[in-house]
Write a protein that holds these residues in place. Sequence first.
Motif, PDB file in Angstrom:
ATOM      1  N   ASP A  86       0.803  -1.222   0.000  1.00  0.00           N
ATOM      2  CA  ASP A  86       0.000   0.000   0.000  1.00  0.00           C
ATOM      3  C   ASP A  86       0.839   1.277   0.000  1.00  0.00           C
ATOM      4  O   ASP A  86       0.550   2.222  -0.742  1.00  0.00           O
ATOM      5  CB  ASP A  86      -0.943   0.001   1.207  1.00  0.00           C
ATOM      6  N   TRP A  87       1.884   1.337   0.867  1.00  0.00           N
ATOM      7  CA  TRP A  87       2.682   2.554   0.918  1.00  0.00           C
ATOM      8  C   TRP A  87       3.380   2.822  -0.415  1.00  0.00           C
ATOM      9  O   TRP A  87       3.421   3.964  -0.886  1.00  0.00           O
ATOM     10  CB  TRP A  87       3.712   2.488   2.047  1.00  0.00           C
ATOM     11  N   TYR A  90       0.905   4.028  -2.943  1.00  0.00           N
ATOM     12  CA  TYR A  90       0.595   5.442  -2.736  1.00  0.00           C
ATOM     13  C   TYR A  90       1.664   6.331  -3.356  1.00  0.00           C
ATOM     14  O   TYR A  90       1.355   7.401  -3.904  1.00  0.00           O
ATOM     15  CB  TYR A  90       0.433   5.746  -1.249  1.00  0.00           C
ATOM     16  N   GLN A  91       2.925   5.912  -3.311  1.00  0.00           N
ATOM     17  CA  GLN A  91       3.974   6.697  -3.969  1.00  0.00           C
ATOM     18  C   GLN A  91       3.747   6.719  -5.485  1.00  0.00           C
ATOM     19  O   GLN A  91       4.021   7.725  -6.148  1.00  0.00           O
ATOM     20  CB  GLN A  91       5.363   6.128  -3.648  1.00  0.00           C
ATOM     21  N   SER A 140      -6.658   3.574   8.286  1.00  0.00           N
ATOM     22  CA  SER A 140      -5.609   2.594   8.564  1.00  0.00           C
ATOM     23  C   SER A 140      -5.765   2.075   9.986  1.00  0.00           C
ATOM     24  O   SER A 140      -6.091   2.821  10.906  1.00  0.00           O
ATOM     25  CB  SER A 140      -4.219   3.216   8.386  1.00  0.00           C
ATOM     26  N   LEU A 160      -1.995  11.761   5.402  1.00  0.00           N
ATOM     27  CA  LEU A 160      -0.954  11.400   4.444  1.00  0.00           C
ATOM     28  C   LEU A 160      -0.112  12.585   3.981  1.00  0.00           C
ATOM     29  O   LEU A 160       0.973  12.387   3.441  1.00  0.00           O
ATOM     30  CB  LEU A 160      -1.585  10.733   3.212  1.00  0.00           C
ATOM     31  N   TYR A 191       0.554   0.339   6.364  1.00  0.00           N
ATOM     32  CA  TYR A 191       1.919   0.833   6.230  1.00  0.00           C
ATOM     33  C   TYR A 191       2.939  -0.300   6.247  1.00  0.00           C
ATOM     34  O   TYR A 191       4.132  -0.058   6.084  1.00  0.00           O
ATOM     35  CB  TYR A 191       2.229   1.822   7.355  1.00  0.00           C
ATOM     36  N   ILE A 193       5.198  -3.212   4.946  1.00  0.00           N
ATOM     37  CA  ILE A 193       5.824  -3.495   3.657  1.00  0.00           C
ATOM     38  C   ILE A 193       6.439  -4.885   3.724  1.00  0.00           C
ATOM     39  O   ILE A 193       7.388  -5.126   4.466  1.00  0.00           O
ATOM     40  CB  ILE A 193       6.879  -2.436   3.293  1.00  0.00           C
ATOM     41  N   PHE A 232      10.761   6.488   0.745  1.00  0.00           N
ATOM     42  CA  PHE A 232      10.529   6.509   2.183  1.00  0.00           C
ATOM     43  C   PHE A 232      10.742   7.891   2.803  1.00  0.00           C
ATOM     44  O   PHE A 232      10.766   8.008   4.025  1.00  0.00           O
ATOM     45  CB  PHE A 232      11.436   5.492   2.874  1.00  0.00           C
ATOM     46  N   TYR A 235       7.743   8.555   4.841  1.00  0.00           N
ATOM     47  CA  TYR A 235       7.223   7.400   5.578  1.00  0.00           C
ATOM     48  C   TYR A 235       7.194   7.759   7.055  1.00  0.00           C
ATOM     49  O   TYR A 235       8.194   8.185   7.629  1.00  0.00           O
ATOM     50  CB  TYR A 235       8.133   6.201   5.335  1.00  0.00           C
ATOM     51  N   TYR A 243       8.512  -1.733  11.076  1.00  0.00           N
ATOM     52  CA  TYR A 243       9.726  -1.309  10.377  1.00  0.00           C
ATOM     53  C   TYR A 243      10.897  -2.271  10.568  1.00  0.00           C
ATOM     54  O   TYR A 243      11.804  -2.324   9.746  1.00  0.00           O
ATOM     55  CB  TYR A 243      10.078   0.136  10.741  1.00  0.00           C
TER      56      TYR A 243
END
Length: 398
Positions: A86-87, A90-91, A140, A160, A191, A193, A232, A235, A243
């Motif tokens: 998702d992150w 979004y980029q 989220s 965001l 969020y 990854i 990032f 982020y 993370y």
Amino acid sequence: MNRVLFYIIIITICSVDVFSMSQKPLLVRFTGDTIHTTIPEYHLRFPKKKLNDEFVRDFYNQIESADLSILVADMKAYQQYRKLDDWLYYQFVRSVAQAISPKSDNYYLYTLYKWYLLNKSGYDATLSLSKNHLLFYVQSEDNIYGIPYFHKGEKQYVCLNYHDYREINFLKNPPIQTSTIIDEGQKAFSYKIEHMPDFNSELYTDKTIQFDYYDKLYHFTIKLNPVIKNLFTNYPVPDFETYFNIPLSKQTYQSLIPELKRHIDTMSETQGIDYLMRFTRYGFLFENDQKYFGKEKRLSPEQTLLYEYSDCDDRAALFFYLVKELYNKPMIALLYPTHITIAVELEPTSDAITIEYQGAHYTVCEPTPQKDDLKIGELPKHLLHQEYKIIYAYHPHK
């Protein structure tokens, strides 16, 4: 022909038969890929008025009439092709919005496109107004720190685009949610990854890392992709589990992990973990986040390899990742008032500091440089009598 370019062209050609009239090409560049898609010919009409709920509704009505379904289909196809979490998706959404309406030309329109496209891609996103600020939120369930959020019923919405505004007085100008709802926006945004895309190899550069291990100097030349920094940049600060478990990209992984494995294969397990601890401790320069970034920032393992400086959070994440990949041992993260470190489940020794947790014994392994050259099982003196919390526990079988 670039595989991504060919893939998207095929999708577009198949779609254009139905919506061929008044389509124009749209070129989107993202992490080394060039994506060719189409967008309808249209012209947005806005009377001169301030940013308000009606402004948002007018945008939605006009863009909905224009029908961006081909574009959205191509975006979702690209997400599937590159396996974008998702992150990272979004980029990509940001890159598409930038190609349609550059951020520097009209920030409001740029944000409205992001909101529209993210919703049309299936995510529950909403807008709020705070004076002349257009705030973009996404639903989220993750624990995210350092950025605004609000709850609507049982759902949490995280901002965001807060990084685009230096300061907002929420007490003086409380955000008011806009009324326009896009039906396709249903699912929560994560969020987490779990997969890094297979970036083009041309994007990678070589970086040499060296460290001293008991009077022997070791050199590593690893492949790193500067694009990761951009992905990032904004982020936020997630929880430690999120993370700690961000993986390396394929090229970086293949240039580092097998080489580390080659060195530790002849060592005992404890020696090998000591080797990884000292690689993490002495292979990189130390600096705290406030001084280096001007804010709290948790670096993923690959970011720690990329940046010149890193702090204890970042070393803990990198060391955790290396031990997980090469030994897959149970581990716990220990959070002190001003420090974080890692303990690994090892056979306890009489002179080692161990932590008993859920019936297992974990030996402290300090991956951040200290005044003393600490061995496995040793803590910095100033932490010996400080309280700590176990903020993350990793068990391979789970």
